[in-house]
Motif scaffolding. Structure first.
Motif, PDB file in Angstrom:
ATOM      1  N   UNK A  77      58.799 -37.933  26.713  1.00  0.00           N
ATOM      2  CA  UNK A  77      58.137 -36.640  26.022  1.00  0.00           C
ATOM      3  C   UNK A  77      59.133 -36.333  24.619  1.00  0.00           C
ATOM      4  N   UNK A  78      58.560 -36.155  24.045  1.00  0.00           N
ATOM      5  CA  UNK A  78      59.522 -35.011  22.375  1.00  0.00           C
ATOM      6  C   UNK A  78      58.134 -34.254  22.294  1.00  0.00           C
ATOM      7  N   UNK A  79      59.282 -33.155  22.183  1.00  0.00           N
ATOM      8  CA  UNK A  79      58.420 -32.059  21.143  1.00  0.00           C
ATOM      9  C   UNK A  79      57.243 -32.614  19.920  1.00  0.00           C
ATOM     10  N   UNK A  80      56.603 -33.559  19.978  1.00  0.00           N
ATOM     11  CA  UNK A  80      56.349 -34.031  18.713  1.00  0.00           C
ATOM     12  C   UNK A  80      55.658 -35.194  19.230  1.00  0.00           C
ATOM     13  N   UNK A  81      55.495 -36.184  20.029  1.00  0.00           N
ATOM     14  CA  UNK A  81      55.548 -37.044  20.483  1.00  0.00           C
ATOM     15  C   UNK A  81      55.897 -37.853  21.734  1.00  0.00           C
ATOM     16  N   UNK A  82      54.970 -39.179  21.827  1.00  0.00           N
ATOM     17  CA  UNK A  82      55.746 -39.304  23.420  1.00  0.00           C
ATOM     18  C   UNK A  82      55.496 -40.688  22.983  1.00  0.00           C
ATOM     19  N   UNK A  83      56.906 -41.779  23.918  1.00  0.00           N
ATOM     20  CA  UNK A  83      57.164 -42.637  23.773  1.00  0.00           C
ATOM     21  C   UNK A  83      56.670 -43.547  24.841  1.00  0.00           C
ATOM     22  N   UNK A  84      56.497 -44.776  24.818  1.00  0.00           N
ATOM     23  CA  UNK A  84      56.722 -45.690  26.003  1.00  0.00           C
ATOM     24  C   UNK A  84      57.296 -46.618  25.775  1.00  0.00           C
ATOM     25  N   UNK A  85      58.081 -47.148  26.964  1.00  0.00           N
ATOM     26  CA  UNK A  85      59.077 -47.997  26.862  1.00  0.00           C
ATOM     27  C   UNK A  85      59.084 -48.615  28.569  1.00  0.00           C
ATOM     28  N   UNK A  86      59.679 -50.111  27.878  1.00  0.00           N
ATOM     29  CA  UNK A  86      59.600 -51.117  29.637  1.00  0.00           C
ATOM     30  C   UNK A  86      60.803 -51.688  29.417  1.00  0.00           C
ATOM     31  N   UNK A  87      61.558 -52.391  30.257  1.00  0.00           N
ATOM     32  CA  UNK A  87      63.347 -52.710  30.842  1.00  0.00           C
ATOM     33  C   UNK A  87      62.227 -54.149  30.679  1.00  0.00           C
ATOM     34  N   UNK A  88      63.230 -54.408  29.614  1.00  0.00           N
ATOM     35  CA  UNK A  88      63.314 -56.191  29.220  1.00  0.00           C
ATOM     36  C   UNK A  88      64.704 -56.607  30.255  1.00  0.00           C
ATOM     37  N   UNK A  89      65.328 -57.736  29.637  1.00  0.00           N
ATOM     38  CA  UNK A  89      66.374 -58.618  30.366  1.00  0.00           C
ATOM     39  C   UNK A  89      67.670 -58.204  29.372  1.00  0.00           C
ATOM     40  N   UNK A  90      67.076 -57.876  28.059  1.00  0.00           N
ATOM     41  CA  UNK A  90      67.728 -57.036  26.963  1.00  0.00           C
ATOM     42  C   UNK A  90      67.777 -55.818  27.232  1.00  0.00           C
ATOM     43  N   UNK A  91      67.673 -55.216  28.141  1.00  0.00           N
ATOM     44  CA  UNK A  91      67.640 -53.206  27.634  1.00  0.00           C
ATOM     45  C   UNK A  91      66.125 -53.349  27.398  1.00  0.00           C
ATOM     46  N   UNK A  92      66.061 -51.284  27.570  1.00  0.00           N
ATOM     47  CA  UNK A  92      65.126 -51.222  27.565  1.00  0.00           C
ATOM     48  C   UNK A  92      64.208 -51.157  25.710  1.00  0.00           C
ATOM     49  N   UNK A  93      62.822 -51.295  26.146  1.00  0.00           N
ATOM     50  CA  UNK A  93      62.094 -51.488  24.570  1.00  0.00           C
ATOM     51  C   UNK A  93      60.811 -50.736  24.796  1.00  0.00           C
ATOM     52  N   UNK A  94      60.637 -50.113  23.138  1.00  0.00           N
ATOM     53  CA  UNK A  94      60.473 -49.311  23.234  1.00  0.00           C
ATOM     54  C   UNK A  94      58.071 -50.071  22.947  1.00  0.00           C
ATOM     55  N   UNK A  95      57.745 -49.480  23.369  1.00  0.00           N
ATOM     56  CA  UNK A  95      56.374 -50.434  23.610  1.00  0.00           C
ATOM     57  C   UNK A  95      55.535 -49.802  22.892  1.00  0.00           C
ATOM     58  N   UNK A  96      55.478 -48.892  22.957  1.00  0.00           N
ATOM     59  CA  UNK A  96      53.926 -47.874  22.189  1.00  0.00           C
ATOM     60  C   UNK A  96      54.783 -46.740  21.581  1.00  0.00           C
ATOM     61  N   UNK A  97      53.985 -45.610  20.556  1.00  0.00           N
ATOM     62  CA  UNK A  97      54.661 -45.078  20.063  1.00  0.00           C
ATOM     63  C   UNK A  97      54.071 -43.934  19.116  1.00  0.00           C
ATOM     64  N   UNK A  98      54.311 -42.292  18.708  1.00  0.00           N
ATOM     65  CA  UNK A  98      53.317 -41.819  18.306  1.00  0.00           C
ATOM     66  C   UNK A  98      52.021 -41.707  19.157  1.00  0.00           C
ATOM     67  N   UNK A  99      52.090 -41.473  20.226  1.00  0.00           N
ATOM     68  CA  UNK A  99      51.407 -40.909  21.250  1.00  0.00           C
ATOM     69  C   UNK A  99      51.190 -40.061  21.730  1.00  0.00           C
TER      70      UNK A  99
END
Length: 74
Positions: free
Chosen positions: A37-59
């Motif tokens: 949770x950011x000041x003006x956005x919420x971002x969702x991430x998922x953990x993959x074998x290569x690391x964390x990646x954004x799965x949704x943004x501008x939420x």
């Protein structure tokens, strides 16, 4: 995003009308999923074998309903 924009993600994401995120307010981790949770956005991430990646943004939260996100990955 690459499929819908018909161009590479790095190019297509710059064309999206996302809010200026601002500072991080809270991070919630649930196993291999996370919400930032950011000041003006919420971002969702998922953990993959290569690391964390954004799965949704501008939420944006909606009362009694799931978030509405501008960008969604699959």
């Amino acid at each position: 995003m690459e499929q819908s924009a018909k161009r590479r993600c790095a190019q297509a994401i710059g064309e999206q009308d996302l809010p200026a995120a601002g500072a991080v307010r809270r991070v919630d981790v649930y196993g291999g999923q996370a919400r930032v949770v950011l000041d003006h956005d919420t971002v969702f991430l998922a953990h993959f074998p290569t690391g964390w990646k954004v799965t949704a943004a501008g939420c944006r939260p909606r009362p009694q309903r799931p978030y509405q996100c501008e960008l969604k990955g699959g």
